[in-house]
Design a protein around this motif. Sequence first.
Motif, PDB file in Angstrom:
ATOM      1  N   VAL A  63       7.768 -15.863  51.126  1.00 22.76           N
ATOM      2  CA  VAL A  63       8.889 -16.563  51.768  1.00 22.76           C
ATOM      3  C   VAL A  63       8.380 -17.368  52.958  1.00 22.76           C
ATOM      4  N   GLU A  98       6.748 -20.815  52.344  1.00 26.04           N
ATOM      5  CA  GLU A  98       7.600 -21.978  52.086  1.00 26.04           C
ATOM      6  C   GLU A  98       7.601 -22.965  53.245  1.00 26.04           C
ATOM      7  N   PRO A 145       4.245 -26.935  53.446  1.00 25.80           N
ATOM      8  CA  PRO A 145       4.220 -27.768  52.231  1.00 25.80           C
ATOM      9  C   PRO A 145       2.799 -28.029  51.722  1.00 25.80           C
ATOM     10  N   ARG A 149       1.785 -24.965  49.776  1.00 19.05           N
ATOM     11  CA  ARG A 149       2.513 -24.858  48.512  1.00 19.05           C
ATOM     12  C   ARG A 149       1.957 -25.794  47.447  1.00 19.05           C
ATOM     13  N   GLN A 179      -0.899 -17.890  42.792  1.00 17.56           N
ATOM     14  CA  GLN A 179       0.493 -17.501  42.558  1.00 17.56           C
ATOM     15  C   GLN A 179       0.717 -17.155  41.085  1.00 17.56           C
ATOM     16  N   PHE A 221       7.681 -21.913  43.796  1.00 17.84           N
ATOM     17  CA  PHE A 221       8.236 -22.809  44.800  1.00 17.84           C
ATOM     18  C   PHE A 221       8.825 -24.026  44.125  1.00 17.84           C
TER      19      PHE A 221
END
Length: 187
Positions: A106, A109, A112, A115, A124, A187
Amino acid sequence: MRGANFLMLVVLLVGAALFWAVTLYNRLVKKRNHVEDGWSGIDVQLKRRYDLIPNIVNVVKKYAEHEQETLEKVIQLRNAAQGPHTPGQQSKDEQKLTHALSGLMVQVEAYPELRSNENFIDLQKQLQKIEDDIQYARRYYNGAVREYNTVVQSFPSNLIADKFNFLEAEFFELENPQEAQNPEVSF
């Protein structure tokens, strides 16, 4: 002649009882081995998860330096979960680790660049696959435990189980049903 028939009947009854006892004992051994095999499957998947966590933490460290406390908590819980445990204690430790990993994901997030990092995306995917494999291994193990415990508790096999110290096995459960869901890693 009558004594010989009676003796033959006694021998047959003793033989049948012995055959019955051996059959039940072997059934208990087989079921216990299924439980041990199931636990081995969980152990393998957890090891894969433990091996992946430092890679995730290292990638996150590069992007999220001020998330150090969360990263340290994840590593601390990983290390605690790796120790020798009963299935019940392992379950509790895994719940804590899963919760910490979910919290880490979490927090990611907010980054960016992280991610979109290919290495992180690959990690992931690996984590999601491992979490699925843990869930499957847990189902197999718990099914084996259910069958084994049924035999240990059922009459007349419980007589043999008690005599030869076949103890009930612990389930590998999650206390909170919501934690049965895999940690959110997309994501």
